[in-house]
Enzyme design. Structure first.
Site, PDB file in Angstrom:
ATOM      1  CE  LYS A  89      77.135  24.944  23.087  1.00  0.00           C
ATOM      2  NZ  LYS A  89      76.419  24.306  22.396  1.00  0.00           N
ATOM      3  CD  GLU A 111      77.548  17.368  23.959  1.00  0.00           C
ATOM      4  OE1 GLU A 111      77.469  16.595  24.695  1.00  0.00           O
ATOM      5  OE2 GLU A 111      76.762  18.395  24.066  1.00  0.00           O
ATOM      6  CB  SER A 377      76.895  32.576  20.229  1.00  0.00           C
ATOM      7  OG  SER A 377      77.366  31.929  19.219  1.00  0.00           O
TER       8      SER A 377
HETATM    9  C1  LIG Z   1      80.491  30.304  20.685  1.00  0.00           C
HETATM   10  C2  LIG Z   1      79.424  29.557  20.505  1.00  0.00           C
HETATM   11  N1  LIG Z   1      78.785  29.667  20.334  1.00  0.00           N
HETATM   12  C3  LIG Z   1      78.165  28.740  19.437  1.00  0.00           C
HETATM   13  C4  LIG Z   1      77.865  27.426  19.325  1.00  0.00           C
HETATM   14  C5  LIG Z   1      77.134  25.639  18.938  1.00  0.00           C
HETATM   15  O1  LIG Z   1      76.107  25.611  19.916  1.00  0.00           O
HETATM   16  P1  LIG Z   1      74.535  25.675  19.577  1.00  0.00           P
HETATM   17  O2  LIG Z   1      74.134  25.490  18.007  1.00  0.00           O
HETATM   18  O3  LIG Z   1      74.311  24.683  20.238  1.00  0.00           O
HETATM   19  O4  LIG Z   1      73.911  27.362  20.100  1.00  0.00           O
HETATM   20  C6  LIG Z   1      79.011  26.959  19.993  1.00  0.00           C
HETATM   21  C7  LIG Z   1      79.025  25.782  19.876  1.00  0.00           C
HETATM   22  O5  LIG Z   1      79.915  25.223  21.121  1.00  0.00           O
HETATM   23  C8  LIG Z   1      79.722  27.929  20.481  1.00  0.00           C
HETATM   24  O6  LIG Z   1      80.425  27.303  21.393  1.00  0.00           O
END
Ligand SMILES: Cc1ncc(COP(=O)(O)O)c(C=O)c1O
Length: 393
Positions: A89, A111, A377
């Site tokens: 993020k 948000e 992620s």
């Molecule tokens: C670690 C992590 N992965 C994935 C996501 C999902 O978001 P996005 O689909 O925008 O990557 C989030 C959302 O808070 C997150 O914190």
């Protein structure tokens, strides 16, 4: 086939800017300026300097040897969990805070679901000395408590969203309402590839650093910058879009997006948007949305706060409809098991969101030679309470 945004703000049938009249000036200001600002050489220099020295990029591309042996393929993990603040993020919030400054904004709103975007926003606001207000669902405030404390320590005001399912969708509604009421001095840092044009495009550009680095790292490590498969979880879809971005036009690379099936796709407690949704409008863009026959949004469910969202970004809807990417889903239990497996086989505790992507490896069949990149992620620190309760640790 064009998989990227056109000059009208659409990806095929999806996208656009479906906004109340009172938001039009804010969105239009962004639309007219975002590419000019982002493509400016000084902006790029500052953005990349911060990604390097503040975020810690490039994030490693790690060949997970024990998982590779288990699944009979070369499993590479793109380590977004090692970024400052613990997830992908921050790539987007660094970009958007610089952009907000160029637009002369003094107040930032956002948000958050899992709290990672809230923390990343509060972090860049502390870094640049801007006021920060974060909207978060009441349910998420409870299940992601460590991140709420981090946001407060960083100086942000956290406002609880108490409508609907009290999760990400409801927090987004509150943030939009705030923006309507504060059109002049406030920038809304949307945390995923959702929202009215130009947000999906802008956020995907900031997150595209993930696949840009991956290509270079794969070339160094394997002699080819072309993996066989790229996997990423999808809430709104920003880590997936960052992971897919530079591979989208190379049709030999198979793109797999993993949604949250919750307690099961047909259980009534799910967030598997492409399975359950229909075309519709949510949070300012036309996409695929979980909705009732008369168009009311269906409350989603996922153990993972970041995937607990009844829609997907419009570019994902386009990739789904054109079958450029495959959309699959993983249940709460499957994701938690995959999180434990990754922890005990690689010594990496993944965020439960990322664990959904890892879990899909169980369902794939490999011949031994494939190069597979999974976007890790985020890290699982924020999810310890859920892991502890589920596994009785
Ligand atoms: C670690 C992590 N992965 C994935 C996501 C999902 O978001 P996005 O689909 O925008 O990557 C989030 C959302 O808070 C997150 O914190």
């Amino acid at each position: 086939m064009n998989y990227f945004v056109n000059e009208k703000g659409y990806y095929g049938d999806f996208g656009g800017a479906y906004i109340p009249e009172m938001l039009y000036p804010n969105v239009e200001e962004l639309r007219q300026n975002y590419l000019k600002i982002i493509n400016d050489a000084d902006f790029q220099k500052e953005f990349h300097a911060l990604l390097k020295d503040y975020v810690g990029r490039p994030s490693p591309l790690y060949l997970a040897k024990r998982l590779s042996k288990k699944y009979n393929a070369n499993i590479f993990l793109k380590r977004e969990d090692l970024n400052h603040t613990g997830a992908h993020k921050i790539n987007n919030t660094i970009g958007q805070i610089l952009l907000a400054e160029k637009l002369g904004k003094k107040r930032i709103i956002a948000e958050t679901g899992a709290g990672q975007h809230g923390v990343a926003t509060a972090t860049v606001c502390a870094l640049r000395g801007l006021e920060c207000v974060i909207y978060m669902g009441e349910v998420d405030i409870k299940r992601q408590a460590p991140n709420v404390a981090r946001m407060k320590m960083l100086g942000a005001t956290v406002i609880s969203a108490v409508s609907g399912s009290k999760t990400l969708k409801d927090a987004t509604n509150e943030a939009m309402r705030d923006w309507i009421n504060n059109p002049v001095d406030t920038h809304y840092i949307i945390g995923s590839v959702v929202g009215p044009h130009p947000y999906p495009d802008m956020v995907s550009i900031f997150q595209s650093v993930i696949s840009e680095e991956t290509k270079k790292q794969l070339l160094e490590q394997t002699g080819s910058d072309q993996p066989d498969y790229v996997l990423a979880c999808v809430g709104g879809g920003s880590n997936a879009m960052g992971m897919f971005y530079h591979f989208i036009d190379d049709e030999k690379v198979k793109l797999i997006a993993i949604e949250a099936a919750g307690k099961g796709v047909s259980s009534g407690f799910s967030a598997a948007t492409t399975f359950l949704g229909k075309e519709g409008v949510l949070h300012g863009s036309r996409s695929i949305v979980m909705q009732t026959a008369d168009g009311q949004v269906v409350e989603p469910h996922s153990v993972s706060a970041g995937l607990d969202y009844p829609g997907i970004g419009p570019q994902h809807a386009h990739l789904f409809k054109t079958i450029r990417a495959e959309y699959v889903s993983i249940t709460d239990d499957e994701s938690l098991d995959a999180g434990l497996l990754c922890t005990q086989m690689e010594g990496i505790i993944p965020a439960i969101e990322s664990a959904h992507a890892l879990a899909y490896l169980e369902k794939m069949k490999f011949t031994g030679n494939e190069n597979v990149v999974v976007c890790l992620s985020g890290r699982g620190d924020k999810d310890m309470e859920t892991y502890i309760t589920h596994f009785g640790l």
